[in-house]
Design a protein around this motif. Structure first.
Motif, PDB file in Angstrom:
ATOM      1  N   PRO A   4      -0.798  -4.555  -3.091  1.00 18.30           N
ATOM      2  CA  PRO A   4      -0.501  -5.990  -3.159  1.00 18.30           C
ATOM      3  C   PRO A   4       0.965  -6.213  -3.508  1.00 18.30           C
ATOM      4  CG  PRO A   4      -2.526  -5.465  -4.348  1.00 18.30           C
ATOM      5  CD  PRO A   4      -1.855  -4.160  -4.028  1.00 18.30           C
ATOM      6  N   ARG A   6       4.083  -9.557  -4.100  1.00 18.60           N
ATOM      7  CA  ARG A   6       4.358 -10.979  -4.191  1.00 18.60           C
ATOM      8  C   ARG A   6       5.034 -11.464  -2.914  1.00 18.60           C
ATOM      9  NH1 ARG A   6       8.588 -13.921  -8.297  1.00 18.60           N
ATOM     10  NH2 ARG A   6       8.036 -16.057  -7.782  1.00 18.60           N
ATOM     11  N   CYS A   7       4.574 -12.605  -2.411  1.00 19.98           N
ATOM     12  CA  CYS A   7       5.148 -13.195  -1.204  1.00 19.98           C
ATOM     13  C   CYS A   7       5.519 -14.649  -1.454  1.00 19.98           C
ATOM     14  CB  CYS A   7       4.155 -13.141  -0.039  1.00 19.98           C
ATOM     15  SG  CYS A   7       3.658 -11.464   0.442  1.00 19.98           S
ATOM     16  N   ARG A 146      10.639 -10.312  -3.662  1.00 21.80           N
ATOM     17  CA  ARG A 146       9.382 -10.730  -3.057  1.00 21.80           C
ATOM     18  C   ARG A 146       9.570 -10.727  -1.547  1.00 21.80           C
ATOM     19  NH1 ARG A 146      11.721 -14.849  -5.787  1.00 21.80           N
ATOM     20  NH2 ARG A 146      12.286 -16.775  -4.718  1.00 21.80           N
ATOM     21  N   TRP A 147       8.455 -10.682  -0.821  1.00 23.53           N
ATOM     22  CA  TRP A 147       8.505 -10.692   0.633  1.00 23.53           C
ATOM     23  C   TRP A 147       8.552 -12.143   1.086  1.00 23.53           C
ATOM     24  CZ3 TRP A 147       9.802  -7.272   4.055  1.00 23.53           C
ATOM     25  CH2 TRP A 147       9.538  -7.511   5.409  1.00 23.53           C
ATOM     26  N   ASP A 157       2.771 -11.551   9.732  1.00 26.57           N
ATOM     27  CA  ASP A 157       2.705 -11.012   8.369  1.00 26.57           C
ATOM     28  C   ASP A 157       1.338 -11.211   7.726  1.00 26.57           C
ATOM     29  OD1 ASP A 157       5.299 -10.277   8.719  1.00 26.57           O
ATOM     30  OD2 ASP A 157       6.161 -11.727   7.336  1.00 26.57           O
ATOM     31  N   PHE A 161      -1.777  -8.587   6.774  1.00 25.72           N
ATOM     32  CA  PHE A 161      -2.445  -8.457   5.479  1.00 25.72           C
ATOM     33  C   PHE A 161      -3.963  -8.523   5.652  1.00 25.72           C
ATOM     34  CE2 PHE A 161       1.474 -10.649   3.450  1.00 25.72           C
ATOM     35  CZ  PHE A 161       2.145  -9.435   3.385  1.00 25.72           C
ATOM     36  N   LEU A 179      -6.004 -13.209  -0.306  1.00 32.86           N
ATOM     37  CA  LEU A 179      -4.602 -13.504  -0.023  1.00 32.86           C
ATOM     38  C   LEU A 179      -3.940 -14.115  -1.257  1.00 32.86           C
ATOM     39  CD1 LEU A 179      -4.797 -15.003   3.597  1.00 32.86           C
ATOM     40  CD2 LEU A 179      -3.775 -12.813   2.937  1.00 32.86           C
ATOM     41  N   ASP A 182      -3.860 -11.141  -4.119  1.00 39.13           N
ATOM     42  CA  ASP A 182      -3.027  -9.964  -3.844  1.00 39.13           C
ATOM     43  C   ASP A 182      -1.584 -10.298  -3.483  1.00 39.13           C
ATOM     44  OD1 ASP A 182      -5.247  -8.464  -4.332  1.00 39.13           O
ATOM     45  OD2 ASP A 182      -5.655  -7.959  -2.240  1.00 39.13           O
ATOM     46  N   TYR A 183      -1.388 -11.483  -2.852  1.00 37.09           N
ATOM     47  CA  TYR A 183      -0.053 -11.785  -2.333  1.00 37.09           C
ATOM     48  C   TYR A 183       0.521 -13.120  -2.815  1.00 37.09           C
ATOM     49  CZ  TYR A 183      -1.575  -8.082   0.831  1.00 37.09           C
ATOM     50  OH  TYR A 183      -2.042  -6.898   1.343  1.00 37.09           O
TER      51      TYR A 183
END
Length: 207
Positions: A4, A6-7, A146-147, A157, A161, A179, A182-183
């Motif tokens: 996982p 961070r986005c 972060r992404w 993207d 995932f 989602l 995890d992100y």
């Protein structure tokens, strides 16, 4: 099992606002580009906005291959598709969406300079503080890695995932929860359904 991370989802309005601020920064610096070179693929949209805001008619592109997916990259950045226009003796502004490691900008700049550009500058919407190489112009600085997910990469993207979820699930409520957990991605039902419709391969009759 995927790790996982961070986005951050970036809206189209944010892209427009950041592109405007970036154009103002370029203009106020005194640099007057003759043309814009978009780094494919992420640089296409901001590059087009910059052309509009800076009153530039000429725009071309270069494809630098580095990332193959969220936080998945090849050993080194390389030019997959070279410049498609003549930059000999011109002032060039190279535009990408985000500067993560700096490798893409270095490769793109080297390629454009080798093609005979008289002066080259680089510009991005987001600059990650962890990058050892900085763009000449940037608007937003990402202090904690972060992404960044732009409007033109949401299906690629987020769909990636979803496909990588372990264990896999087809339940939309579970997908939304995972989602988010995890992100840090929060999606409306309509957008999740659109993404799922695009990443699922329809079953063929008789199979």
């Amino acid at each position: 099992m995927p790790t996982p991370m961070r986005c951050e989802l970036i809206s189209l309005q944010s892209v427009i606002d950041l592109s405007y601020q970036l154009a103002c920064q370029v203009r106020d610096s005194g640099f007057r580009p003759d043309l814009v070179v978009a780094v494919a693929r992420g640089g296409f949209v901001p590059a087009r906005y910059l052309c509009d805001y800076l009153h530039l008619q000429d725009m071309t592109s270069i494809k630098v291959q580095h990332y193959t997916g969220p936080a998945k990259m090849e050993a080194k950045a390389w030019v997959k598709y070279p410049l498609s226009g003549d930059v000999q003796g011109k002032r060039v502004l190279i535009v990408d969406d985000v500067n993560d490691t700096g490798d893409t900008l270095v490769v793109a700049r080297t390629h454009v300079e080798a093609a005979g550009a008289a002066e080259v500058r680089t510009a991005v919407l987001h600059e990650k503080a962890t990058s050892p190489v900085h763009a000449d112009f940037h608007v937003a600085e990402v202090l904690e890695w972060r992404w960044i997910i732009y409007p033109w990469a949401r299906v690629e993207d987020i769909g990636g995932f979803i496909r990588d979820m372990d264990p896999p699930t087809a339940d939309e409520a579970q997908i939304k929860d995972r989602l988010r957990a995890d992100y840090g991605i929060h999606l409306e039902d309509a957008e999740l359904q659109r993404i799922l419709s695009l990443i699922r391969i329809p079953e063929q009759d008789g199979t």
